[in-house]
Design a protein around this motif. Structure first.
Motif, PDB file in Angstrom:
ATOM      1  N   GLU A  22       0.838  -1.195   0.000  1.00 45.82           N
ATOM      2  CA  GLU A  22       0.000   0.000   0.000  1.00 45.82           C
ATOM      3  C   GLU A  22       0.872   1.243   0.000  1.00 45.82           C
ATOM      4  O   GLU A  22       1.966   1.245   0.571  1.00 45.82           O
ATOM      5  CB  GLU A  22      -0.915   0.043   1.226  1.00 45.82           C
ATOM      6  CG  GLU A  22      -2.215  -0.703   1.074  1.00 45.82           C
ATOM      7  CD  GLU A  22      -3.197  -0.347   2.189  1.00 45.82           C
ATOM      8  OE1 GLU A  22      -4.234   0.270   1.897  1.00 45.82           O
ATOM      9  OE2 GLU A  22      -2.924  -0.692   3.350  1.00 45.82           O
ATOM     10  N   ASP A  23       0.389   2.291  -0.665  1.00 42.65           N
ATOM     11  CA  ASP A  23       1.107   3.568  -0.686  1.00 42.65           C
ATOM     12  C   ASP A  23       0.594   4.475   0.419  1.00 42.65           C
ATOM     13  O   ASP A  23      -0.617   4.539   0.674  1.00 42.65           O
ATOM     14  CB  ASP A  23       0.924   4.266  -2.033  1.00 42.65           C
ATOM     15  CG  ASP A  23       1.757   3.636  -3.124  1.00 42.65           C
ATOM     16  OD1 ASP A  23       2.736   2.951  -2.785  1.00 42.65           O
ATOM     17  OD2 ASP A  23       1.434   3.821  -4.307  1.00 42.65           O
ATOM     18  N   PHE A  24       1.519   5.192   1.051  1.00 46.35           N
ATOM     19  CA  PHE A  24       1.180   6.128   2.117  1.00 46.35           C
ATOM     20  C   PHE A  24       1.926   7.442   1.890  1.00 46.35           C
ATOM     21  O   PHE A  24       3.004   7.467   1.297  1.00 46.35           O
ATOM     22  CB  PHE A  24       1.603   5.592   3.497  1.00 46.35           C
ATOM     23  CG  PHE A  24       0.931   4.317   3.899  1.00 46.35           C
ATOM     24  CD1 PHE A  24      -0.155   4.334   4.763  1.00 46.35           C
ATOM     25  CD2 PHE A  24       1.388   3.094   3.435  1.00 46.35           C
ATOM     26  CE1 PHE A  24      -0.768   3.167   5.153  1.00 46.35           C
ATOM     27  CE2 PHE A  24       0.781   1.909   3.822  1.00 46.35           C
ATOM     28  CZ  PHE A  24      -0.306   1.947   4.686  1.00 46.35           C
ATOM     29  N   ILE A  25       1.330   8.517   2.343  1.00 48.89           N
ATOM     30  CA  ILE A  25       2.017   9.805   2.409  1.00 48.89           C
ATOM     31  C   ILE A  25       2.253  10.098   3.877  1.00 48.89           C
ATOM     32  O   ILE A  25       1.311  10.143   4.668  1.00 48.89           O
ATOM     33  CB  ILE A  25       1.177  10.929   1.789  1.00 48.89           C
ATOM     34  CG1 ILE A  25       0.838  10.611   0.333  1.00 48.89           C
ATOM     35  CG2 ILE A  25       1.906  12.270   1.890  1.00 48.89           C
ATOM     36  CD1 ILE A  25      -0.282  11.453  -0.230  1.00 48.89           C
ATOM     37  N   LEU A  26       3.500  10.273   4.257  1.00 48.33           N
ATOM     38  CA  LEU A  26       3.837  10.590   5.645  1.00 48.33           C
ATOM     39  C   LEU A  26       4.216  12.063   5.734  1.00 48.33           C
ATOM     40  O   LEU A  26       4.993  12.568   4.925  1.00 48.33           O
ATOM     41  CB  LEU A  26       5.012   9.739   6.137  1.00 48.33           C
ATOM     42  CG  LEU A  26       4.895   8.216   6.014  1.00 48.33           C
ATOM     43  CD1 LEU A  26       6.096   7.553   6.696  1.00 48.33           C
ATOM     44  CD2 LEU A  26       3.599   7.703   6.616  1.00 48.33           C
ATOM     45  N   ILE A  27       3.655  12.734   6.722  1.00 48.35           N
ATOM     46  CA  ILE A  27       3.964  14.145   6.960  1.00 48.35           C
ATOM     47  C   ILE A  27       4.545  14.282   8.358  1.00 48.35           C
ATOM     48  O   ILE A  27       3.944  13.826   9.336  1.00 48.35           O
ATOM     49  CB  ILE A  27       2.704  15.030   6.839  1.00 48.35           C
ATOM     50  CG1 ILE A  27       2.126  14.936   5.428  1.00 48.35           C
ATOM     51  CG2 ILE A  27       3.023  16.485   7.167  1.00 48.35           C
ATOM     52  CD1 ILE A  27       0.829  15.693   5.257  1.00 48.35           C
ATOM     53  N   GLY A  28       5.699  14.882   8.470  1.00 48.86           N
ATOM     54  CA  GLY A  28       6.327  15.097   9.766  1.00 48.86           C
ATOM     55  C   GLY A  28       7.520  16.012   9.617  1.00 48.86           C
ATOM     56  O   GLY A  28       8.218  15.999   8.590  1.00 48.86           O
ATOM     57  N   LYS A  29       7.758  16.829  10.594  1.00 53.54           N
ATOM     58  CA  LYS A  29       8.848  17.792  10.508  1.00 53.54           C
ATOM     59  C   LYS A  29      10.187  17.067  10.360  1.00 53.54           C
ATOM     60  O   LYS A  29      10.575  16.257  11.205  1.00 53.54           O
ATOM     61  CB  LYS A  29       8.864  18.678  11.753  1.00 53.54           C
ATOM     62  CG  LYS A  29       9.825  19.856  11.648  1.00 53.54           C
ATOM     63  CD  LYS A  29       9.673  20.813  12.821  1.00 53.54           C
ATOM     64  CE  LYS A  29      10.607  22.000  12.663  1.00 53.54           C
ATOM     65  NZ  LYS A  29      10.464  22.970  13.777  1.00 53.54           N
ATOM     66  N   GLY A  30      10.887  17.327   9.250  1.00 56.61           N
ATOM     67  CA  GLY A  30      12.205  16.750   9.009  1.00 56.61           C
ATOM     68  C   GLY A  30      12.197  15.298   8.613  1.00 56.61           C
ATOM     69  O   GLY A  30      13.260  14.672   8.498  1.00 56.61           O
TER      70      GLY A  30
END
Length: 275
Positions: A22-30
């Motif tokens: 599965e494809d995911f988009i991860l968002i997080g500082k740095g």
């Protein structure tokens, strides 16, 4: 193992990864800093939000948005969409999340620079989508609290369009055209000395009927009007107005309604005229 393989680094704060096919988009500082394709994200404590994408085309279409995401704005947007999700009792698709992030990110940037966009269809949006607009007003309070920036009601109108677009699975372009149709019909009726502003409930019912006419046309559903001859004889003026309304709809949507439909519209115009 709770780890994600990086497929693409959009910027220091956003990466495209895969896990269990599965494809995911991860968002997080740095989170994307000094990362490369093929490496792994193992420390999920640095992940502030995870989007699951089931359509790779969505990722391609939104790659420009992803490259410019501010994690703080993403988190604020999630608070807004969580509120809207509860209020509307629905879940939003990935495109809605990304579209809202992009809109709010750009709006905050504009407002910081002292640039405020006027919403030409604010009143029509309030009128057509009152539930979404009230939710959008609550969203503005979240934005003000989180950013310290005063957000004008014009932005609530834009957010309301995003919410309705997601709810009705319509494009914002279609909703803007509907706003234009309502605006032009209101002006047309006012020019005919038909007061709709002081009868919002009746005008709303009339506009709902217009929307139903458009939907029937798009669905290729024809209806018969057994009273059409009587309407033409007794409501000839109102029928002529319904033809002008049909011209407005044709200009905006390239749709021409049937004579039967125009007869029903004429009856609504007659009711509005005699309030």
């Amino acid at each position: 193992m709770n780890e994600y393989k990086i497929k693409k680094v959009f910027n220091n704060n956003v990466v495209l990864v895969e896990k269990n096919d599965e494809d995911f988009i991860l968002i997080g500082k740095g989170i994307g800093f000094a990362r490369q394709k093929g490496s792994y994200v193992k420390n999920v404590d640095t992940v502030e939000h995870i989007f699951i994408s089931t359509e790779k085309s969505d990722l391609i279409k939104n790659k420009d948005i992803l490259s410019d995401i501010d994690p703080k704005i993403a988190l604020i947007t999630e608070k807004i969409l969580n509120l809207a999700s509860k209020k509307l009792d629905m879940k939003f698709k990935v495109d809605t999340h990304l579209g809202m992030i992009d809109h709010i990110n750009f709006a905050i940037r504009r407002l910081k620079e002292g640039i405020s966009l006027r919403n030409p269809f604010l009143e029509e949006t309030k009128f057509l989508f009152p539930i979404e607009f009230e939710i959008a007003k609550e969203c503005l309070n979240i934005l003000k609290r989180e950013t310290g920036i005063n957000i004008p009601d014009d932005e609530a109108g834009f957010i309301a369009l995003h919410l309705n677009s997601a709810k009705e699975s319509k494009s914002k372009k279609d909703l803007i055209k509907l706003n234009q149709i309502v605006n032009k019909i209101e002006k047309l009726l006012s020019n005919k000395n038909i007061d709709v502003l002081n009868h919002p409930f009746d005008f709303k019912r009339f506009i709902d009927h217009i929307k139903d006419c458009i939907k029937r046309n798009n669905d290729k559903k024809n209806i018969s009007n057994p009273l059409l001859k009587d309407i033409l004889n007794k409501m000839s003026e109102e029928y002529e107005i319904s033809k002008e309304i049909n011209n407005i709809i044709f200009e905006e949507l390239n749709i021409s309604l049937s004579d039967d439909e125009l007869g029903f519209i004429a009856v609504h115009v007659y009711k509005l005229k005699n309030l």
